[in-house]
Every structure is written in structure tokens, then in C-alpha cells.
Design a protein around this motif. Sequence first.
Motif, short mmCIF file in Angstrom:
data_model
loop_
_atom_site.label_atom_id
_atom_site.label_comp_id
_atom_site.label_asym_id
_atom_site.label_seq_id
_atom_site.Cartn_x
_atom_site.Cartn_y
_atom_site.Cartn_z
N MET A 34 0.84 -1.22 0.00
CA MET A 34 0.00 0.00 0.00
C MET A 34 0.87 1.25 0.00
SD MET A 34 -3.25 -0.18 -0.17
CE MET A 34 -3.89 1.32 0.58
N THR A 35 0.48 2.23 -0.79
CA THR A 35 1.17 3.51 -0.79
C THR A 35 0.49 4.47 0.18
OG1 THR A 35 -0.21 4.24 -2.63
CG2 THR A 35 1.90 3.26 -3.19
N ASP A 36 1.21 5.57 0.47
CA ASP A 36 0.63 6.57 1.37
C ASP A 36 -0.53 7.32 0.69
OD1 ASP A 36 2.68 6.11 3.35
OD2 ASP A 36 4.05 7.18 2.01
N TYR A 37 -0.35 7.56 -0.60
CA TYR A 37 -1.35 8.34 -1.34
C TYR A 37 -1.58 7.73 -2.72
CZ TYR A 37 -0.28 11.88 2.16
OH TYR A 37 -0.09 12.54 3.33
N ASP A 38 -2.78 8.00 -3.27
CA ASP A 38 -3.00 7.68 -4.68
C ASP A 38 -2.22 8.66 -5.55
OD1 ASP A 38 -4.93 5.60 -4.27
OD2 ASP A 38 -6.38 7.16 -3.73
#
Lengths: 389, 49
Positions: free
Chosen positions: A1-5
Motif C-alpha cells: 500500500m502507498t501513502d497516497y494515490d
Amino acid sequence: MTDYDLIVVGAGPGGSHTAKVAAEKGLEVLLVDRKEEIGTPVRCGEGIGKENLQEFYDVEDEWISAEVTEARVHFPNEEHIELAGENSDEAVGYILERKLFDRDLADKAAKAGANLKVGTEARGLNREDVHVSLELCDRQGQFEVEASMVVGADGVESQVGGWAGLDTSLNVNDVEKCAQYLVTGVDFESDYVHFLIGNEIAPGGYIWMFPKGEERMNLGVVVIPSKAERGPEFYLQNFLSERFPDGKVVEKTYGGNPVEGPKDSVVSDNVMLVGDAARHVDPFTGGGLSNALRGGEFAAEVASKAVSESKFDRDFLSQYDGLWKERFGEDLERNKKLQEKFLSMEDDDLNSLADSLPDGNLQEISLKKLAFSLIKSNSKLLWDLKDFI
Amino acid sequence: MLCGACVAVCGHEAIRISLDSLSIDNDKCEMCHKCVEVCPRDALVKEGC
């Protein structure tokens, strides 16, 4: 998972609009700007077509310094023409108070759900598998954030583009050198924006006078490096002392305006560019605000689709290239050719152009009619532009 | 506040700017002086002759 799109670098109008629309579409968005105070200093003449702004925002009174109904172009022989809008009784353009406008747009992005970090500079970008990590730096130090995509709305220098492997370096003569003063205490109340052309007053470019209300105006000059022996401020000061000797300068601004014309692509894996960074500035008028908003809207749309399909590669994001090209790609291309033609003209040519316009001195014509007149007076131009007009 | 025109014309990624400072990496600079030519506020000057 990334912090932001999506991380948007640069909270000018293009970046903030991208962040706002993307947040409204449900994306997890971070908007960063190296400035600690959004909107200062202003970098441009602050003009925008009324309809172009209304397409995206309900206009707020405090954004508007003045409304203008027409653009008046003054030739070296002091003849002038008026470029009218479709309904010339109404205001066709606004002169904005960019400090408030830019700050409000960032505020709207935040209220739409975007995270905002001001005083935060982007230092580099690394691709990691299918996402990217962005190196950021604030007063506390350096840190990294991960995202599926980055939009570079970081202005003429377009560092994000460079980091993403896009060739964003400009030729010297594809950068207009601009200087602008906010001048106060001048007897200049006008319903027009004024452009003065001539190689003596502004080699390769023009002087602009935009009303700012309350006896103030934005007085600016743009020159092209190859034609101007001196920096833009030299020409600006000459003009000011000659025409408005009592004017007091309350603000000074300098900038480079990218007038390269449209690029083939402003997209790379995980990365899209918006506004000046994407070279979406109109090469003829020097205006960049409208296309920054349009581009931002498209970039946010494509980012939203990318998230729903989990595709962040160059191929997928190139839909963005398709959208902006369809909307304003041809305009940029045509107006780049017009700009090049103007650049090649000496003052005598410019004057004969003014003389060749139908019905003498004062004219109300559209930009398209001006282009036609240019063509009639210059058969080489007709050849160059036959595909566009 | 720097405008970034110099960065835009540098083909060698030799110029770094932040809000109010500019640095030129001498190892990368090829002395083409495009940055000098494009600077709107005459902040960069060519040294020597």
C-alpha cells in the motif's frame, strides 16, 4: 500500500485544481508546495478569460481586481486594434488578485479532502516497482512518501518532469523573459487590457498594461532573449519613466514563460505534468491559467480512472495526452506559429500589418480575424497556417 | 523567490534552486551560459571574458 494515490507538486492554480478534482473523485491526495505562503509572489499578469474561469469555478468577488471588456493592441506607429469578445458589451476577462485566488484554490482542494503540505519542497523521485516515492523536505528535514502517481505542476522549471525522464529542457528562445511592476498612483482606469508591440519598446515581445482598480495597474514586459540586448526590466523602467513618471512601484515580479508550444507527450510512468510544467502556455498570448485549469481537470480524471483500474504505466496515463491535445493542442500549435511569425517581423512589418487591416484605425476584430489579416498581408504565413485556420 | 527559468534551459541538470537559493554543480556545468541568457532579473552573470 502507498501513502497516497496521488501527490501533486506545486499549488499554483493547475496543481490545486488537479488536487481538488482528484479529491472530489475520492482519491487520497497530497498537495505540496515549497512556498510557505501560497500565492506569493505572483508570477504573471493575472488575466484570465471570464468564460474560462467560470467553466471551473463560481467566481468570488475577492478574486477580482478588475473586469475588462476588450484587449487593445497598439502598434509601433501608434495605431491600434481592438480584439473583442463574442459579446463585447460584457466583461470578457478578469484581472485577478492571484494572491487570494491561488490561496483559495488550495483551500478548496483541502476542503475537498486533499492533504496539504506547504513549506515542503520536492527533491527527487524514484520509481519502485509499480509506484513512486517522492523525496520531500521541510524545516524538520527530509522524508519520503509513496504514491501511485505524481502530478508535476511545478512551473517552468518542471523538475518533476526531468526526474521522470521527460525531456523538459527548453531552448533559450522558447523562454520569454518577463518583468512586471504593480504600479500605483497612476491615472489608469480602463476597461481594456493593453498590449503594446514594437521591437524598440519590447524586442520580440510586448508590454502589457492591465488595470488592477484603485489607480493601480500591472505593467509588465516580455522579451525574447535572442532579440533583446538588455534584460526585461530595462525596457520596463524606460516605459514607466516615459509614460507614467508619477507611478510608484509597490511590487516587482520576474519570471520565465515557457512558450515552446505543445510537446508530443507530458506523461511518463506514474507521472503527468500540468500547466507551465507541461508547456501548456499559449505561445502567442503568453497566457497559461486557462489551460492549467483544463489540464488539471483532465489529469485528475485520468488519475481517477487509473486508480479504479490499478494501472499507472505510461500507456494508460497517455489518455491524458489525448484529452489535452483534443481540447487545446491545435490552438497551441497554431499560436506557436503565429508567435514565430511575429518574432520575425520588424517594426515596419508590424506597422504595415496595422495599415493592412480593413477600415482604418480603430477596429473591433476577433483573434481569428486578426490571424486572417496577418495571412493576407503575408503569403508565407498563409502557407504555414493553412492547416490550422 | 526564484523563477526557475535557468533550470528550464539547463540541459545538464546542473542547476538546483530552492525558494531563495541557487547552486550550480561545477562538475555538470558545460559553460553554455544559457542560464545567463535567459535570466529575467540579470541575477546570473558570465565571469571572465
